[in-house]
Write a protein that holds these residues in place. Structure first.
Motif, PDB file in Angstrom:
ATOM      1  N   GLU A   2       0.811  -1.220   0.000  1.00  0.00           N
ATOM      2  CA  GLU A   2       0.000   0.000   0.000  1.00  0.00           C
ATOM      3  C   GLU A   2       0.843   1.268   0.000  1.00  0.00           C
ATOM      4  N   ASN A   3       1.928   1.288   0.789  1.00  0.00           N
ATOM      5  CA  ASN A   3       2.685   2.528   0.934  1.00  0.00           C
ATOM      6  C   ASN A   3       3.406   2.938  -0.337  1.00  0.00           C
ATOM      7  N   SER A   4       3.728   2.006  -1.221  1.00  0.00           N
ATOM      8  CA  SER A   4       4.442   2.381  -2.440  1.00  0.00           C
ATOM      9  C   SER A   4       3.544   2.384  -3.676  1.00  0.00           C
ATOM     10  N   SER A   5       2.296   1.988  -3.540  1.00  0.00           N
ATOM     11  CA  SER A   5       1.422   1.893  -4.706  1.00  0.00           C
ATOM     12  C   SER A   5       1.138   3.256  -5.335  1.00  0.00           C
ATOM     13  N   GLU A   6       1.183   4.315  -4.551  1.00  0.00           N
ATOM     14  CA  GLU A   6       0.920   5.642  -5.094  1.00  0.00           C
ATOM     15  C   GLU A   6       2.057   6.113  -5.991  1.00  0.00           C
ATOM     16  N   ASN A   7       3.269   5.628  -5.753  1.00  0.00           N
ATOM     17  CA  ASN A   7       4.443   6.105  -6.478  1.00  0.00           C
ATOM     18  C   ASN A   7       4.832   5.198  -7.641  1.00  0.00           C
ATOM     19  N   ILE A   8       4.119   4.115  -7.862  1.00  0.00           N
ATOM     20  CA  ILE A   8       4.524   3.122  -8.853  1.00  0.00           C
ATOM     21  C   ILE A   8       4.578   3.680 -10.267  1.00  0.00           C
ATOM     22  N   LEU A   9       3.691   4.588 -10.609  1.00  0.00           N
ATOM     23  CA  LEU A   9       3.638   5.126 -11.963  1.00  0.00           C
ATOM     24  C   LEU A   9       4.082   6.583 -12.028  1.00  0.00           C
ATOM     25  N   SER A  10       4.704   7.079 -10.962  1.00  0.00           N
ATOM     26  CA  SER A  10       4.974   8.514 -10.880  1.00  0.00           C
ATOM     27  C   SER A  10       6.241   8.973 -11.587  1.00  0.00           C
ATOM     28  N   SER A  11       7.069   8.070 -12.072  1.00  0.00           N
ATOM     29  CA  SER A  11       8.303   8.480 -12.731  1.00  0.00           C
ATOM     30  C   SER A  11       8.001   9.253 -14.012  1.00  0.00           C
ATOM     31  N   ALA A  12       8.572  10.446 -14.123  1.00  0.00           N
ATOM     32  CA  ALA A  12       8.353  11.268 -15.325  1.00  0.00           C
ATOM     33  C   ALA A  12       9.075  10.684 -16.530  1.00  0.00           C
ATOM     34  N   ASN A  13      10.073   9.842 -16.290  1.00  0.00           N
ATOM     35  CA  ASN A  13      10.866   9.263 -17.383  1.00  0.00           C
ATOM     36  C   ASN A  13      10.325   7.922 -17.871  1.00  0.00           C
ATOM     37  N   ARG A  14       9.336   7.370 -17.210  1.00  0.00           N
ATOM     38  CA  ARG A  14       8.801   6.057 -17.563  1.00  0.00           C
ATOM     39  C   ARG A  14       7.878   6.177 -18.773  1.00  0.00           C
ATOM     40  N   LEU A  15       8.028   5.233 -19.704  1.00  0.00           N
ATOM     41  CA  LEU A  15       7.196   5.221 -20.905  1.00  0.00           C
ATOM     42  C   LEU A  15       6.331   3.963 -20.946  1.00  0.00           C
ATOM     43  N   LEU A  16       5.064   4.138 -21.284  1.00  0.00           N
ATOM     44  CA  LEU A  16       4.175   3.006 -21.500  1.00  0.00           C
ATOM     45  C   LEU A  16       4.360   2.556 -22.950  1.00  0.00           C
ATOM     46  N   LEU A  17       4.847   1.313 -23.124  1.00  0.00           N
ATOM     47  CA  LEU A  17       5.128   0.799 -24.463  1.00  0.00           C
ATOM     48  C   LEU A  17       3.935   0.079 -25.066  1.00  0.00           C
ATOM     49  N   HIS A  18       3.204  -0.671 -24.231  1.00  0.00           N
ATOM     50  CA  HIS A  18       2.073  -1.454 -24.732  1.00  0.00           C
ATOM     51  C   HIS A  18       1.172  -1.822 -23.559  1.00  0.00           C
ATOM     52  N   GLU A  19      -0.100  -2.056 -23.865  1.00  0.00           N
ATOM     53  CA  GLU A  19      -1.042  -2.520 -22.846  1.00  0.00           C
ATOM     54  C   GLU A  19      -2.092  -3.372 -23.521  1.00  0.00           C
ATOM     55  N   GLY A  20      -2.696  -4.267 -22.768  1.00  0.00           N
ATOM     56  CA  GLY A  20      -3.751  -5.084 -23.340  1.00  0.00           C
ATOM     57  C   GLY A  20      -4.149  -6.254 -22.456  1.00  0.00           C
ATOM     58  N   ARG A  21      -5.261  -6.879 -22.846  1.00  0.00           N
ATOM     59  CA  ARG A  21      -5.812  -8.011 -22.100  1.00  0.00           C
ATOM     60  C   ARG A  21      -5.090  -9.297 -22.461  1.00  0.00           C
ATOM     61  N   LEU A  22      -5.118 -10.221 -21.502  1.00  0.00           N
ATOM     62  CA  LEU A  22      -4.478 -11.509 -21.684  1.00  0.00           C
ATOM     63  C   LEU A  22      -5.128 -12.508 -20.736  1.00  0.00           C
ATOM     64  N   MET A  23      -5.152 -13.764 -21.131  1.00  0.00           N
ATOM     65  CA  MET A  23      -5.598 -14.830 -20.238  1.00  0.00           C
ATOM     66  C   MET A  23      -4.350 -15.460 -19.631  1.00  0.00           C
ATOM     67  N   LEU A  24      -4.269 -15.458 -18.314  1.00  0.00           N
ATOM     68  CA  LEU A  24      -3.116 -15.976 -17.597  1.00  0.00           C
ATOM     69  C   LEU A  24      -3.468 -17.346 -17.031  1.00  0.00           C
TER      70      LEU A  24
END
Length: 102
Positions: A2-24
């Motif tokens: 919980e304490n680090s979940s707020e910062n997981i996506l906060s990096s200004a240098n991080r790039l989202l390359l791809h996203e999508g659904r999948l069956m695991l």
């Protein structure tokens, strides 16, 4: 965590390359997941659907993040959401292998 979940996506240098659904394939069941592939890690989230219908749909996330894919926008409008399944997997520790389809 919980304490680090707020910062997981906060990096200004991080790039989202791809996203999508999948069956695991997890043990004896299949899990409907949504993946986010960033330039430094892979985030696996579990897709959840609200069983209760509310009077209106919460579209605040869509207005804040207009770059979401149409599939994810539609899912959120229907009351769905994603929860992080496990800790992000750093790409330098990730191994990919081809497997035969089931």
């Amino acid at each position: 965590r919980e304490n680090s979940s707020e910062n997981i996506l906060s990096s200004a240098n991080r790039l989202l390359l791809h996203e999508g659904r999948l069956m695991l394939a997890e043990s004896t069941r299949l899990l409907d997941v949504y993946l986010f592939l960033f330039d430094d890690f892979l985030l696996i989230t579990k897709i959840k659907r609200n069983k209760k219908k509310y009077g209106g749909s919460d579209t605040s996330l869509i207005s804040v993040c207009p770059s979401l894919t149409p599939e994810l926008q539609s899912f959120i409008r229907e009351g769905g959401f994603c929860t992080v399944l496990d800790q992000p997997i750093p790409l330098d520790r990730l191994v990919l292998k081809n497997v035969e389809p089931v």
